[in-house]
Structures are given as structure tokens and as C-alpha cells.
Design a protein around this motif. Structure first.
Motif, PDB file in Angstrom:
ATOM      1  N   HIS A 144       0.807  -1.227   0.000  1.00 57.75           N
ATOM      2  CA  HIS A 144       0.000   0.000   0.000  1.00 57.75           C
ATOM      3  C   HIS A 144       0.842   1.281   0.000  1.00 57.75           C
ATOM      4  O   HIS A 144       0.359   2.331   0.408  1.00 57.75           O
ATOM      5  N   ARG A 145       2.089   1.195  -0.441  1.00 55.98           N
ATOM      6  CA  ARG A 145       2.890   2.399  -0.570  1.00 55.98           C
ATOM      7  C   ARG A 145       2.451   3.137  -1.827  1.00 55.98           C
ATOM      8  O   ARG A 145       2.613   2.653  -2.946  1.00 55.98           O
ATOM      9  N   ARG A 146       1.883   4.327  -1.639  1.00 59.43           N
ATOM     10  CA  ARG A 146       1.208   5.031  -2.720  1.00 59.43           C
ATOM     11  C   ARG A 146       2.121   5.321  -3.909  1.00 59.43           C
ATOM     12  O   ARG A 146       1.762   5.093  -5.059  1.00 59.43           O
ATOM     13  N   ALA A 147       3.299   5.846  -3.637  1.00 60.60           N
ATOM     14  CA  ALA A 147       4.184   6.229  -4.734  1.00 60.60           C
ATOM     15  C   ALA A 147       4.591   5.014  -5.559  1.00 60.60           C
ATOM     16  O   ALA A 147       4.602   5.053  -6.800  1.00 60.60           O
ATOM     17  N   LEU A 148       4.924   3.906  -4.882  1.00 62.11           N
ATOM     18  CA  LEU A 148       5.324   2.700  -5.602  1.00 62.11           C
ATOM     19  C   LEU A 148       4.153   2.113  -6.382  1.00 62.11           C
ATOM     20  O   LEU A 148       4.318   1.636  -7.511  1.00 62.11           O
ATOM     21  N   THR A 149       2.964   2.158  -5.775  1.00 59.62           N
ATOM     22  CA  THR A 149       1.775   1.637  -6.459  1.00 59.62           C
ATOM     23  C   THR A 149       1.484   2.431  -7.716  1.00 59.62           C
ATOM     24  O   THR A 149       1.177   1.863  -8.779  1.00 59.62           O
ATOM     25  N   ARG A 150       1.569   3.753  -7.631  1.00 60.65           N
ATOM     26  CA  ARG A 150       1.341   4.593  -8.807  1.00 60.65           C
ATOM     27  C   ARG A 150       2.320   4.253  -9.918  1.00 60.65           C
ATOM     28  O   ARG A 150       1.944   4.112 -11.081  1.00 60.65           O
ATOM     29  N   GLU A 151       3.599   4.130  -9.548  1.00 62.88           N
ATOM     30  CA  GLU A 151       4.615   3.835 -10.558  1.00 62.88           C
ATOM     31  C   GLU A 151       4.349   2.500 -11.238  1.00 62.88           C
ATOM     32  O   GLU A 151       4.411   2.395 -12.474  1.00 62.88           O
ATOM     33  N   ALA A 152       4.030   1.466 -10.441  1.00 60.71           N
ATOM     34  CA  ALA A 152       3.801   0.145 -11.020  1.00 60.71           C
ATOM     35  C   ALA A 152       2.582   0.131 -11.930  1.00 60.71           C
ATOM     36  O   ALA A 152       2.625  -0.424 -13.035  1.00 60.71           O
ATOM     37  N   LEU A 153       1.493   0.764 -11.492  1.00 61.32           N
ATOM     38  CA  LEU A 153       0.276   0.762 -12.304  1.00 61.32           C
ATOM     39  C   LEU A 153       0.457   1.562 -13.587  1.00 61.32           C
ATOM     40  O   LEU A 153      -0.054   1.188 -14.650  1.00 61.32           O
ATOM     41  N   GLU A 154       1.182   2.659 -13.506  1.00 60.74           N
ATOM     42  CA  GLU A 154       1.427   3.449 -14.713  1.00 60.74           C
ATOM     43  C   GLU A 154       2.258   2.674 -15.726  1.00 60.74           C
ATOM     44  O   GLU A 154       2.027   2.746 -16.931  1.00 60.74           O
ATOM     45  N   ARG A 155       3.222   1.905 -15.248  1.00 58.91           N
ATOM     46  CA  ARG A 155       4.068   1.140 -16.159  1.00 58.91           C
ATOM     47  C   ARG A 155       3.334  -0.076 -16.721  1.00 58.91           C
ATOM     48  O   ARG A 155       3.590  -0.486 -17.849  1.00 58.91           O
ATOM     49  N   LEU A 156       2.430  -0.640 -15.938  1.00 59.93           N
ATOM     50  CA  LEU A 156       1.652  -1.773 -16.430  1.00 59.93           C
ATOM     51  C   LEU A 156       0.632  -1.335 -17.476  1.00 59.93           C
ATOM     52  O   LEU A 156       0.373  -2.039 -18.445  1.00 59.93           O
ATOM     53  N   ALA A 157       0.016  -0.170 -17.249  1.00 60.07           N
ATOM     54  CA  ALA A 157      -1.033   0.312 -18.151  1.00 60.07           C
ATOM     55  C   ALA A 157      -0.959   1.827 -18.220  1.00 60.07           C
ATOM     56  O   ALA A 157      -1.704   2.527 -17.533  1.00 60.07           O
ATOM     57  N   PRO A 158      -0.051   2.378 -19.014  1.00 58.77           N
ATOM     58  CA  PRO A 158       0.123   3.834 -19.069  1.00 58.77           C
ATOM     59  C   PRO A 158      -1.154   4.584 -19.434  1.00 58.77           C
ATOM     60  O   PRO A 158      -1.347   5.724 -19.002  1.00 58.77           O
ATOM     61  N   GLU A 159      -2.048   3.940 -20.189  1.00 59.08           N
ATOM     62  CA  GLU A 159      -3.261   4.637 -20.610  1.00 59.08           C
ATOM     63  C   GLU A 159      -4.239   4.849 -19.457  1.00 59.08           C
ATOM     64  O   GLU A 159      -5.198   5.608 -19.571  1.00 59.08           O
ATOM     65  N   THR A 160      -4.008   4.159 -18.322  1.00 53.65           N
ATOM     66  CA  THR A 160      -4.920   4.298 -17.186  1.00 53.65           C
ATOM     67  C   THR A 160      -4.252   5.056 -16.043  1.00 53.65           C
ATOM     68  O   THR A 160      -4.507   4.794 -14.884  1.00 53.65           O
ATOM     69  N   ARG A 161      -3.410   6.017 -16.379  1.00 50.76           N
ATOM     70  CA  ARG A 161      -2.657   6.742 -15.355  1.00 50.76           C
ATOM     71  C   ARG A 161      -3.575   7.386 -14.322  1.00 50.76           C
ATOM     72  O   ARG A 161      -3.340   7.315 -13.118  1.00 50.76           O
ATOM     73  N   GLU A 162      -4.647   8.029 -14.767  1.00 54.99           N
ATOM     74  CA  GLU A 162      -5.535   8.702 -13.829  1.00 54.99           C
ATOM     75  C   GLU A 162      -6.218   7.704 -12.914  1.00 54.99           C
ATOM     76  O   GLU A 162      -6.408   7.950 -11.728  1.00 54.99           O
ATOM     77  N   GLU A 163      -6.605   6.554 -13.476  1.00 54.68           N
ATOM     78  CA  GLU A 163      -7.218   5.537 -12.637  1.00 54.68           C
ATOM     79  C   GLU A 163      -6.230   5.041 -11.596  1.00 54.68           C
ATOM     80  O   GLU A 163      -6.602   4.750 -10.463  1.00 54.68           O
ATOM     81  N   ALA A 164      -4.972   4.921 -11.973  1.00 57.08           N
ATOM     82  CA  ALA A 164      -3.965   4.474 -11.017  1.00 57.08           C
ATOM     83  C   ALA A 164      -3.823   5.458  -9.880  1.00 57.08           C
ATOM     84  O   ALA A 164      -3.694   5.071  -8.715  1.00 57.08           O
ATOM     85  N   LEU A 165      -3.839   6.737 -10.195  1.00 54.22           N
ATOM     86  CA  LEU A 165      -3.740   7.748  -9.144  1.00 54.22           C
ATOM     87  C   LEU A 165      -4.925   7.665  -8.200  1.00 54.22           C
ATOM     88  O   LEU A 165      -4.783   7.743  -6.979  1.00 54.22           O
ATOM     89  N   GLU A 166      -6.121   7.477  -8.761  1.00 52.36           N
ATOM     90  CA  GLU A 166      -7.309   7.402  -7.922  1.00 52.36           C
ATOM     91  C   GLU A 166      -7.276   6.154  -7.049  1.00 52.36           C
ATOM     92  O   GLU A 166      -7.693   6.168  -5.899  1.00 52.36           O
ATOM     93  N   ALA A 167      -6.772   5.044  -7.600  1.00 54.68           N
ATOM     94  CA  ALA A 167      -6.779   3.791  -6.858  1.00 54.68           C
ATOM     95  C   ALA A 167      -5.947   3.875  -5.605  1.00 54.68           C
ATOM     96  O   ALA A 167      -6.282   3.299  -4.569  1.00 54.68           O
ATOM     97  N   THR A 168      -4.837   4.612  -5.632  1.00 53.90           N
ATOM     98  CA  THR A 168      -3.978   4.704  -4.464  1.00 53.90           C
ATOM     99  C   THR A 168      -4.587   5.562  -3.370  1.00 53.90           C
ATOM    100  O   THR A 168      -4.177   5.491  -2.222  1.00 53.90           O
ATOM    101  N   GLU A 169      -5.575   6.389  -3.708  1.00 55.83           N
ATOM    102  CA  GLU A 169      -6.188   7.257  -2.719  1.00 55.83           C
ATOM    103  C   GLU A 169      -7.568   6.756  -2.284  1.00 55.83           C
ATOM    104  O   GLU A 169      -8.230   7.386  -1.486  1.00 55.83           O
ATOM    105  N   ARG A 170      -8.004   5.632  -2.833  1.00 57.11           N
ATOM    106  CA  ARG A 170      -9.352   5.165  -2.570  1.00 57.11           C
ATOM    107  C   ARG A 170      -9.515   4.774  -1.108  1.00 57.11           C
ATOM    108  O   ARG A 170      -8.687   4.058  -0.543  1.00 57.11           O
ATOM    109  N   PRO A 171     -10.592   5.215  -0.433  1.00 55.79           N
ATOM    110  CA  PRO A 171     -10.784   4.872   0.964  1.00 55.79           C
ATOM    111  C   PRO A 171     -11.141   3.406   1.125  1.00 55.79           C
ATOM    112  O   PRO A 171     -11.526   2.726   0.177  1.00 55.79           O
ATOM    113  N   SER A 172     -11.023   2.906   2.354  1.00 53.59           N
ATOM    114  CA  SER A 172     -11.358   1.520   2.623  1.00 53.59           C
ATOM    115  C   SER A 172     -12.857   1.310   2.501  1.00 53.59           C
ATOM    116  O   SER A 172     -13.651   2.242   2.526  1.00 53.59           O
TER     117      SER A 172
END
Length: 464
Positions: free
Chosen positions: A225-253
Motif C-alpha cells: 500500500h505504498r502510494r508512490a510505488l503503487t502509482r509507478e507500477a500501475l502506470e508502467r503496467l497500463a500507461p493509458e490508465t494513469r488517472e485511474e492508477a492515481l485514484e486507486a492509491t487514494e481510494r478509501p477503505s
């Protein structure tokens, strides 16, 4: 912890060439935290099975270079003895060449899909249960069988399972799936997670992770759940979903999402603060303080002299320190707040001199068979004059429209008590340890099912 790999490919003993481990020998690999032993319970032309047994050495854990919270966790919970990141490390070391997907003696076989079976035991299901296990492995083509493991809690419910996977695939694919998804199920790592973990995840997840329906969950959990690392990994896996990756790291429980319309967390903090104020306590311990929301609320109270926050997660304590601005301009005076990395089920004299102890939405995160240990620590050893406990009211869950019947408010909850169950537990504890107990509710009361949160206030003295 135990992992076995088997095949019925003929000749089945070719598994030895794929694993680079001869079936007639026992193979040992030294690890920083113990020893990995590979042996073959069965090696015939029709079926061959290799087993990896991981023997964790508690002394080796201390000598290891794990991340901060790992050192204590290795002593105060059972993660090192169930399938976890320890097993993934053992896979990477003991079967390193097999995980590359190469075989010098049988190169054509290494590139072939063959019938495979894997068994893992014991495997934790506390972070999502059987449904999570299936959602991770079945999309990868594995047939999943789950059986309760022998370890059970006092109510007869198992916290662990034995997992069996069966399917046809390259051995490298099976090893990669296990390597990534076992720590995902455990939802933690025994070592520090840095930027190199992103590279490791992408390498082991190549060819399957980017298209997995639970990709985002896998990435978040693998990277603890490290936000910065999660963002980086998701962006590299699917660059077209960058905004979704950013939202996913901030999503509440899920629990926050359910309770937010009720402003239930704010109501809990205010109710607990009112009880503590009335008790006359000047030194308070928040047991299971998490990211420090209650501590931040209590810091506004001038009548408080000293606060102690205790949690088993160093990651949460880091966030609590930032929230409270400890050792920063504008933060509390030195000595007024102290954060302790410790377990609720092991005695810790560093907080035992407080006037009051608080467990806000904490006990439901413990296995039922660990509750007696918490009782002995809090009510038996520390014995503060006041103890406040809040926990969800399971009956109220029926009123949450987005919560399926029988589901818990948070995937990490081990149980959720009804009002009768909570009252019975609190009255038993009060009688056993010489406290009296009063009950209250938090949140709007429904005539049929009560309030969303229930609260017990224990005070020293004979039961009324």
C-alpha cells in the motif's frame, strides 16, 4: 510452511530437470531467516512431486535485515509460520533457475505447458477469505480447491486453509503466480519494500499481471500500500490508465465508504473523548492507534497531559507521526505524545502507567483465539482505571445497502459481534478482572437492529 509441486507429464521425473533438483537427493538452501529444504515425496514415471519445506529460525529473524515493523511482527504474530513473503523469498532462492523458465537438459520441456498441481499450506485467508483466493488464481486458469487448515480459533473457525491448484501451464508461470500472489494474500512483507520491489513485481508478473482483473489490488498489496510505488507500477503496467492508477492509491477503505454518510468515525472520536474527559484520565493509551486519528482528536483537549499510541504496524505509525507533526514545527511539546511499535497481545510495560486505555474498532481485527491474550495484557497486567472499547454492531450491517448479507464491513475483520455477543464478552471480562462495565451506543439507533457502533466502558471496582 509447505509447498509442493507435482506433475503427471510422462516421464514425470522430468520435473527434476525443470526444477534443477535431482529427485534422489535432499536439497538445502540457507536463508537469512532459516532454511529451505527441497525433497521428493514421490518420483515415478507416472507422477512426480517435489516439496519445499521452509523452516523459519526465530534467531535468524533477529539477525535479518527486515524492514522496521517486520522485526517485532516476527515475534508477535503467526505470519512467519504461514505462507507469506518468507515463502516467496525461499522460492526465489531455492528454485531460482526454475523461475527463469530455462532447462539445460530439457529446454523444449521448459517451453511446454504440462499438467501441474501445487499445494500450499497453511495459507492465510484473513485478508479477504476464500473469495479473494479464487479471484486471484482462477482468472489465471487454475482450478482451485480450498480446505480448512488444522489451526482453528476458539469458535471453531479456521484462519488458514490448504490451497490446491491444478491446471496446464509452463512451470515458470506457476512459480511466478505463487511468488507474487502468496504475499498478496498475506497483505504484508517481512522486509523493507523499496523501488526495487516494483521491478521485481513487473518481472514476475510479465505476461499475466497487466491483464489480470484484480491487477490494481495485486499491485497495492504486493507493494504494501505504498502510494508512490503503487502509482509507478500501475502506470508502467497500463500507461493509458494513469488517472485511474492515481485514484486507486487514494481510494478509501470499504469500511470508510460504508460509514461515511453516517459520519460515524467523527461520532466515535467525539464519544470516546467525552468518556475519557468524564473519567478524569490525564494519561491515555490508544491501543491500535493506526494512523493516529483519535490521538489527533485528543491533542486538542487541554486537560490531557500525556498520550501514548501503540500499533503493530510501523507503516501506520509513520503516518501517525506525520499526522501529529511529531518533532516538527507546530507539533505537540516533546514528551506529550509517544508512539510505540508493539503488539496488543504481548505485555509492554512502556504504557502500563496510563490512567485509561482505548480500543476503538480494534478487537474485531484480532483472531478470536487471540482475544484472551489481549484481555490478560490490558485488564490483567496494565489494569488502567478506565478502558473504553468500541466495535461494530453486526446487526446494523443489514441497513448498509452496498453490503452483502453476512459480509463484514472491512475485509480485515475476523469477526463482528451482535449486541448480545458483545455484552456477554464485556460482562465476562469485567467479572474476571474486577471491573464494572457500562454500555452505550454510537450513531443513530434503529428500533430493530440498534446503533451502528457499540461501546463498553470498563471502570475499576467490583461489578455492580
Amino acid at each position: 510452511m509447505f509447498l509442493s509441486l507435482a506433475t503427471t507429464h510422462r516421464p514425470a521425473t522430468d520435473l527434476g530437470f525443470l526444477l534443477h533438483k535431482h529427485p534422489s537427493r535432499v536439497h538445502e538452501t540457507e536463508l537469512p531467516f532459516g532454511k529451505a529444504i527441497v525433497f521428493y515425496p514421490e518420483a515415478t514415471e507416472t507422477r512426480c512431486e517435489a516439496a519445499l519445506l521452509l523452516d523459519v529460525d526465530p534467531i535468524g529473524l533477529v539477525r535479518g535485515k527486515g524492514r522496521g515493523e517486520g522485526l517485532l511482527d516476527q515475534y508477535v504474530n503467526d505470519r512467519p509460520y504461514a505462507a507469506s513473503s518468507f515463502l516467496s523469498v525461499a522460492l526465489g532462492r531455492a528454485l531460482r533457475t526454475a523461475m527463469t523458465g530455462t532447462s539445460r537438459e530439457r529446454p523444449e520441456l521448459a517451453d511446454c505447458e504440462i499438467p501441474l498441481e501445487a499445494r500450499v499450506t497453511p495459507l492465510s485467508i484473513r485478508g479477504g477469505g476464500e473469495a479473494l483466493v479464487r479471484s486471484l488464481f482462477e482468472p489465471l486458469g487454475w482450478s482451485v480447491q480450498i480446505e480448512p487448515a488444522p489451526a482453528v480459533s476458539q469458535d471453531g473457525a479456521s484462519s488458514y486453509v490448504s490451497l490446491r491448484l491444478a491446471g496446464t501451464a509452463r512451470l515458470r508461470a506457476l512459480l511466478s503466480h505463487l511468488y507474487v500472489l502468496i504475499p498478496v494474500l498475506d497483505d504484508d512483507k517481512h522486509y523493507w519494500v523499496g523501488e526495487d520491489e516494483v521491478e521485481k513485481l513487473l518481472r514476475r508478473g510479465e505476461g499475466w499481471l497487466e491483464s489480470h482483473p484484480s491487477r490494481d489490488l495485486i499491485v497495492r498489496r504486493y507493494l504494501i500500500h505504498r502510494r508512490a510505488l503503487t502509482r509507478e507500477a500501475l502506470e508502467r503496467l497500463a500507461p493509458e490508465t494513469r488517472e485511474e492508477a492515481l485514484e486507486a492509491t487514494e481510494r478509501p477503505s470499504s469500511e470508510d465508504t460504508l460509514e461515511r454518510p453516517l459520519r460515524l468515525n467523527d461520532q466515535r472520536l467525539s464519544a470516546v473523548a467525552d468518556v475519557l474527559r468524564a473519567s478524569g484520565a490525564r494519561a491515555i493509551a490508544d491501543l491500535g492507534c493506526g494512523e493516529g486519528k483519535l490521538l489527533q482528536h485528543l491533542l486538542r483537549e487541554r486537560w490531557l497531559e500525556r498520550l501514548v499510541g501503540l500499533d503493530a504496524s510501523a507503516r501506520d505509525l509513520e503516518w501517525a507521526a506525520k499526522r501529529l507533526k511529531l518533532d516538527q514545527p507546530g507539533g505537540p511539546p516533546e514528551g506529550r505524545v509517544r508512539l510505540l511499535h508493539s503488539s496488543l497481545t504481548y505485555r509492554d510495560r512502556r504504557w502500563e502507567d496510563v490512567d485509561a486505555a482505548v480500543l476503538v474498532e480494534v478487537i474485531e481485527h484480532l483472531d478470536l483465539d487471540r482475544i484472551p491474550a489481549l484481555e490478560r495484557v490490558v485488564f490483567g497486567a496494565a489494569r488502567p482505571a478506565t478502558v473504553v472499547v468500541t466495535t461494530p454492531n453486526a446487526e446494523y450491517n443489514a441497513l448498509f445497502p452496498n453490503l452483502e448479507g453476512g459480509a463484514f464491513r472491512h475485509p480485515d475483520h475476523r469477526f463482528e459481534w451482535t449486541r448480545v455477543e458483545f455484552r456477554a464478552w464485556a460482562e465476562r471480562v469485567a467479572d474476571a478482572y474486577g471491573y464494572r462495565v457500562a454500555f452505550d451506543h454510537i450513531g443513530e439507533v434503529d428500533a430493530a437492529v440498534g446503533a451502528p457502533t457499540q461501546m463498553a466502558v470498563f471502570s475499576q471496582g467490583a461489578s455492580a
